[in-house]
Design a protein around this motif. Structure first.
Motif, PDB file in Angstrom:
ATOM      1  N   THR A 163       0.853  -1.189   0.000  1.00  0.00           N
ATOM      2  CA  THR A 163       0.000   0.000   0.000  1.00  0.00           C
ATOM      3  C   THR A 163       0.889   1.240   0.000  1.00  0.00           C
ATOM      4  O   THR A 163       2.111   1.157   0.161  1.00  0.00           O
ATOM      5  CB  THR A 163      -0.886   0.069   1.269  1.00  0.00           C
ATOM      6  OG1 THR A 163      -0.042   0.338   2.401  1.00  0.00           O
ATOM      7  CG2 THR A 163      -1.643  -1.212   1.505  1.00  0.00           C
ATOM      8  N   ASP A 164       0.257   2.413  -0.159  1.00  0.00           N
ATOM      9  CA  ASP A 164       0.944   3.650   0.175  1.00  0.00           C
ATOM     10  C   ASP A 164       1.265   3.607   1.662  1.00  0.00           C
ATOM     11  O   ASP A 164       0.493   3.054   2.459  1.00  0.00           O
ATOM     12  CB  ASP A 164       0.058   4.871  -0.108  1.00  0.00           C
ATOM     13  CG  ASP A 164      -0.064   5.152  -1.598  1.00  0.00           C
ATOM     14  OD1 ASP A 164       0.965   5.096  -2.283  1.00  0.00           O
ATOM     15  OD2 ASP A 164      -1.186   5.423  -2.064  1.00  0.00           O
ATOM     16  N   ALA A 165       2.395   4.209   2.042  1.00  0.00           N
ATOM     17  CA  ALA A 165       2.817   4.173   3.440  1.00  0.00           C
ATOM     18  C   ALA A 165       1.731   4.703   4.375  1.00  0.00           C
ATOM     19  O   ALA A 165       1.539   4.196   5.478  1.00  0.00           O
ATOM     20  CB  ALA A 165       4.111   4.960   3.619  1.00  0.00           C
ATOM     21  N   ALA A 166       0.986   5.704   3.923  1.00  0.00           N
ATOM     22  CA  ALA A 166      -0.021   6.326   4.789  1.00  0.00           C
ATOM     23  C   ALA A 166      -1.223   5.423   5.035  1.00  0.00           C
ATOM     24  O   ALA A 166      -1.976   5.642   5.982  1.00  0.00           O
ATOM     25  CB  ALA A 166      -0.489   7.646   4.165  1.00  0.00           C
ATOM     26  N   HIS A 167      -1.417   4.396   4.191  1.00  0.00           N
ATOM     27  CA  HIS A 167      -2.602   3.549   4.307  1.00  0.00           C
ATOM     28  C   HIS A 167      -2.288   2.155   4.836  1.00  0.00           C
ATOM     29  O   HIS A 167      -3.154   1.284   4.827  1.00  0.00           O
ATOM     30  CB  HIS A 167      -3.299   3.421   2.945  1.00  0.00           C
ATOM     31  CG  HIS A 167      -3.889   4.694   2.437  1.00  0.00           C
ATOM     32  ND1 HIS A 167      -3.257   5.476   1.493  1.00  0.00           N
ATOM     33  CD2 HIS A 167      -5.035   5.347   2.751  1.00  0.00           C
ATOM     34  CE1 HIS A 167      -4.002   6.544   1.237  1.00  0.00           C
ATOM     35  NE2 HIS A 167      -5.081   6.493   1.980  1.00  0.00           N
ATOM     36  N   HIS A 168      -1.067   1.925   5.276  1.00  0.00           N
ATOM     37  CA  HIS A 168      -0.686   0.581   5.726  1.00  0.00           C
ATOM     38  C   HIS A 168      -1.025   0.434   7.207  1.00  0.00           C
ATOM     39  O   HIS A 168      -0.281   0.860   8.090  1.00  0.00           O
ATOM     40  CB  HIS A 168       0.807   0.344   5.498  1.00  0.00           C
ATOM     41  CG  HIS A 168       1.158  -1.095   5.294  1.00  0.00           C
ATOM     42  ND1 HIS A 168       0.958  -1.752   4.103  1.00  0.00           N
ATOM     43  CD2 HIS A 168       1.687  -2.014   6.139  1.00  0.00           C
ATOM     44  CE1 HIS A 168       1.352  -3.005   4.206  1.00  0.00           C
ATOM     45  NE2 HIS A 168       1.796  -3.193   5.436  1.00  0.00           N
ATOM     46  N   GLY A 169      -2.173  -0.195   7.467  1.00  0.00           N
ATOM     47  CA  GLY A 169      -2.635  -0.351   8.838  1.00  0.00           C
ATOM     48  C   GLY A 169      -1.843  -1.392   9.613  1.00  0.00           C
ATOM     49  O   GLY A 169      -1.135  -2.225   9.054  1.00  0.00           O
ATOM     50  N   GLY A 170      -2.012  -1.351  10.922  1.00  0.00           N
ATOM     51  CA  GLY A 170      -1.324  -2.304  11.785  1.00  0.00           C
ATOM     52  C   GLY A 170      -1.807  -3.729  11.628  1.00  0.00           C
ATOM     53  O   GLY A 170      -1.165  -4.659  12.130  1.00  0.00           O
ATOM     54  N   ASP A 171      -2.936  -3.918  10.924  1.00  0.00           N
ATOM     55  CA  ASP A 171      -3.481  -5.262  10.751  1.00  0.00           C
ATOM     56  C   ASP A 171      -2.938  -5.970   9.513  1.00  0.00           C
ATOM     57  O   ASP A 171      -3.260  -7.140   9.279  1.00  0.00           O
ATOM     58  CB  ASP A 171      -5.006  -5.192  10.637  1.00  0.00           C
ATOM     59  CG  ASP A 171      -5.464  -4.341   9.446  1.00  0.00           C
ATOM     60  OD1 ASP A 171      -4.698  -3.455   9.027  1.00  0.00           O
ATOM     61  OD2 ASP A 171      -6.580  -4.569   8.948  1.00  0.00           O
ATOM     62  N   MET A 172      -2.118  -5.283   8.702  1.00  0.00           N
ATOM     63  CA  MET A 172      -1.714  -5.847   7.413  1.00  0.00           C
ATOM     64  C   MET A 172      -0.884  -7.127   7.571  1.00  0.00           C
ATOM     65  O   MET A 172      -1.063  -8.093   6.823  1.00  0.00           O
ATOM     66  CB  MET A 172      -0.935  -4.815   6.602  1.00  0.00           C
ATOM     67  CG  MET A 172      -1.784  -3.666   6.087  1.00  0.00           C
ATOM     68  SD  MET A 172      -3.062  -4.229   4.925  1.00  0.00           S
ATOM     69  CE  MET A 172      -3.649  -2.667   4.286  1.00  0.00           C
ATOM     70  N   LEU A 173       0.057  -7.139   8.516  1.00  0.00           N
ATOM     71  CA  LEU A 173       0.903  -8.319   8.669  1.00  0.00           C
ATOM     72  C   LEU A 173       0.072  -9.517   9.117  1.00  0.00           C
ATOM     73  O   LEU A 173       0.244 -10.637   8.608  1.00  0.00           O
ATOM     74  CB  LEU A 173       2.028  -8.046   9.671  1.00  0.00           C
ATOM     75  CG  LEU A 173       3.100  -9.139   9.776  1.00  0.00           C
ATOM     76  CD1 LEU A 173       3.771  -9.371   8.420  1.00  0.00           C
ATOM     77  CD2 LEU A 173       4.154  -8.766  10.821  1.00  0.00           C
ATOM     78  N   GLY A 174      -0.852  -9.300  10.039  1.00  0.00           N
ATOM     79  CA  GLY A 174      -1.730 -10.387  10.472  1.00  0.00           C
ATOM     80  C   GLY A 174      -2.630 -10.865   9.341  1.00  0.00           C
ATOM     81  O   GLY A 174      -2.899 -12.059   9.213  1.00  0.00           O
ATOM     82  N   THR A 175      -3.077  -9.929   8.502  1.00  0.00           N
ATOM     83  CA  THR A 175      -3.947 -10.297   7.383  1.00  0.00           C
ATOM     84  C   THR A 175      -3.209 -11.145   6.364  1.00  0.00           C
ATOM     85  O   THR A 175      -3.724 -12.167   5.897  1.00  0.00           O
ATOM     86  CB  THR A 175      -4.487  -9.026   6.703  1.00  0.00           C
ATOM     87  OG1 THR A 175      -5.268  -8.283   7.635  1.00  0.00           O
ATOM     88  CG2 THR A 175      -5.364  -9.388   5.511  1.00  0.00           C
ATOM     89  N   VAL A 176      -1.983 -10.748   6.001  1.00  0.00           N
ATOM     90  CA  VAL A 176      -1.248 -11.520   5.000  1.00  0.00           C
ATOM     91  C   VAL A 176      -0.862 -12.891   5.572  1.00  0.00           C
ATOM     92  O   VAL A 176      -0.810 -13.886   4.843  1.00  0.00           O
ATOM     93  CB  VAL A 176      -0.015 -10.736   4.503  1.00  0.00           C
ATOM     94  CG1 VAL A 176       1.141 -10.776   5.494  1.00  0.00           C
ATOM     95  CG2 VAL A 176       0.437 -11.265   3.152  1.00  0.00           C
ATOM     96  N   ARG A 177      -0.625 -12.967   6.888  1.00  0.00           N
ATOM     97  CA  ARG A 177      -0.353 -14.267   7.516  1.00  0.00           C
ATOM     98  C   ARG A 177      -1.592 -15.171   7.414  1.00  0.00           C
ATOM     99  O   ARG A 177      -1.488 -16.356   7.090  1.00  0.00           O
ATOM    100  CB  ARG A 177       0.025 -14.074   8.980  1.00  0.00           C
ATOM    101  CG  ARG A 177       0.405 -15.367   9.709  1.00  0.00           C
ATOM    102  CD  ARG A 177       0.526 -15.153  11.206  1.00  0.00           C
ATOM    103  NE  ARG A 177       1.449 -14.066  11.504  1.00  0.00           N
ATOM    104  CZ  ARG A 177       1.144 -13.015  12.268  1.00  0.00           C
ATOM    105  NH1 ARG A 177      -0.077 -12.893  12.765  1.00  0.00           N
ATOM    106  NH2 ARG A 177       2.040 -12.088  12.510  1.00  0.00           N
TER     107      ARG A 177
END
Length: 556
Positions: A163-177
């Motif tokens: 994503t754009d840096a401004a839109h990368h939420g804290g849930d992204m790593l858990g989501t991709v996992r």
């Protein structure tokens, strides 16, 4: 080393050290590093099962978890080459600017510190935020990536959300996992053997794949953790039959070809195959989603060239300015932005095998002229070269448009039409199949997707009554969504079938031979249902984004 980001994240620091030791500079531009189209097609064919599971099981979940958020989901192989892409169009322009697209390689050697390359180098999940990227040009980007492991525990590739840096939420790593675990579980369930689910009540249970004698054939992530903590006795697990179900050996996906496909029934495969074996070009015509590519794959698997490449090209998806370079290849320095080592091109990649030119009616006239010459002389001259190279391939062309009408209108070359139309095969739309044939297809597809689910009578009647203008492709999509919504319930009910509304109880299917003959209201309705998301609308309509954009321009 003074340039190292002060993030405290050891994988990032180790990655920067590797980049510096390779002589990379933070201010230099990242290497383009794009695979030639022929090699990309070969890799996608090699990872066909992985891509199929990604599309069937991961994309619906991705759409639910991150609906409306500007991001891109990337499926990559073990070298960081992007095999498949999905995501929101709002982020597409930024992603294309740095080549976050199919065929681009994102290893650390060419792209510096980035989530894909660093996850592969570290063989662990990683998040690279903004300025943590080694190259300054990537600082606007934030990415989370998780390695993909096969049933045998070997590294298959990586899954990434960018994503754009401004839109990368804290849930992204858990989501991709979560998405990676979904994909790995799907791959495990496609293997032959006995699948032991150690906690059937949990969606993310430890699962082991056992042979007939209890030998260990594979495991998912949780299963590998379980094996590290418990003694393994496969025969005892089989005797306990705890959460056990039989997974039949995976068969090549086969869709029935009904008598409605062509008069003569079985001749729908036999006659075209005989023509191909004698080097006669095939032209397959039929509505979008009616099974043109499936028929070609079936013919390839039955032909004497089954061990040789099958190269499928969607002519409607080729960038207009690069059509000839993509088809015929190019040499080093042929044009601005050309890959330093040149490109093989689709036609040379198909040498010795079968070339399928899908949506051939979308080719510009200039490309048609060059293609005609190749078919006549059986030699290809790459862009920027004067040295012709011999090619040998069987040609199959396909179109949902009426090419004969295009010839009459002057938008398709008459001499090329007669060159590609040695044998014309017409595929019937799904609505022309008999009811028993459609019922058989529905049951066949459902058994492949989820053998534990059954279709209620009401849901079956709704499917049979709907015109399904996207044909088999639309039917498959509807069943895939229904399987997700009905998971664990045993039955697919009408509420699980998300089909486009039929005005007045009837529908005018998207039949016809050209897009201009299709309903403007239908296109606009579908676009509205998708909230203006062109990619999703094109997928529901069963056409390429390029074709949909062209239709919208024509309406203006």
């Amino acid at each position: 080393m003074s340039e190292l980001p002060q993030s405290g994240a050891s994988p990032i620091q180790r990655s920067w050290e590797r980049c510096l030791h390779q002589g990379l500079s933070r201010q230099q531009s990242a290497e383009l590093d794009l695979l030639p189209q022929g090699e990309l097609s070969a890799r996608q064919e090699q990872h066909r099962t992985l891509i199929a599971c990604f599309q069937r099981f991961v994309l619906p979940l991705f759409g639910q978890l991150l609906a409306g958020r500007p991001c891109r989901l990337l499926l990559c192989d073990g070298e960081g080459a992007i095999l498949a892409v999905s995501g929101d169009d709002r982020f597409a322009r930024h992603a294309e600017r740095i080549f976050l697209r199919s065929g681009a390689r994102w290893g650390e050697a060419s792209k510096g510190t980035n989530a894909i390359g660093t996850a592969l180098a570290e063989q662990s999940e990683v998040q690279v935020l903004g300025a943590q990227h080694f190259f300054a040009q990537h600082s606007f980007l934030s990415c989370s990536a998780c390695p993909l492991l096969g049933p045998d525990g070997q590294l298959l590739g990586v899954l990434d959300i960018s994503t754009d840096a401004a839109h990368h939420g804290g849930d992204m790593l858990g989501t991709v996992r979560l998405l990676a675990m979904t994909l790995e579980n799907a791959l495990l369930a496609r293997q032959p053997g006995w699948l032991v689910d150690l906690d059937p009540q949990s969606l993310w249970s430890a699962r082991l794949l056992l042979g007939e004698g209890g030998e260990l054939l594979g495991a998912n992530r949780a299963g590998r953790l379980w094996l590290g903590q418990h003694p393994f006795d496969g025969q005892q697990l089989l005797r306990e039959r705890r959460g056990l179900r039989l997974v039949p050996e995976e068969r090549a996906a086969r869709l029935p070809l009904p008598s409605a496909v062509e008069e003569g029934g079985s001749q729908a495969q036999q006659v075209p195959l005989k023509m191909l074996e004698r080097g006669i070009s095939l032209l397959i015509e039929g509505e979008t989603g009616s099974g043109k590519e499936h028929l070609v794959r079936t013919l390839h698997a039955s032909s004497s060239r089954r061990e040789r490449p099958l190269v499928c090209v969607n002519c409607g998806a080729l960038p207009a300015e690069l059509v000839e370079a993509e088809l015929f290849g190019y040499v080093r320095g042929a044009f601005s932005g050309a890959r330093s080592q040149g490109s093989q091109g689709y036609l040379r990649a198909a040498h010795g095998g079968i070339l399928m030119l899908d949506e051939i009616g979308e080719l510009p006239l200039q490309a048609q002229t060059r293609l005609l010459r190749v078919l006549q002389e059986r030699v290809v001259t790459p862009v920027g070269s004067h040295r012709p190279e011999a090619v040998d391939f069987w040609l199959v062309s396909a179109s949902h448009r009426d090419l004969a009408a295009m010839v009459a209108a002057g938008t398709f070359r008459e001499d090329l039409y007669y060159r590609i139309c040695g044998w014309r095969q017409q595929l019937a739309p799904l609505r022309a199949w008999s009811v028993p044939e459609r019922q058989g297809l529905i049951l066949n597809l459902l058994a492949q997707m989820d053998p534990a689910l059954q279709l209620s009578r009401e849901a079956e009647q709704r499917l049979l009554a709907h015109p399904l203008p996207g044909n088999v492709r639309q039917l498959k999509q509807a069943l895939e969504v229904a399987c997700v919504l009905a998971e664990g319930q045993g039955w697919i009910e009408p509420a699980h079938l998300h089909l486009p509304a039929v005005a007045g109880g009837t529908s005018s299917p998207l039949g016809g031979s050209t897009l201009r003959e299709q309903s403007r209201q239908r296109v606009q309705q579908t676009l509205a249902e998708c909230g203006g998301n062109v990619s999703e609308a094109a997928r529901r309509l069963g056409i390429s984004r390029t074709t949909l954009y062209r239709a919208l321009r024509e309406e203006r």
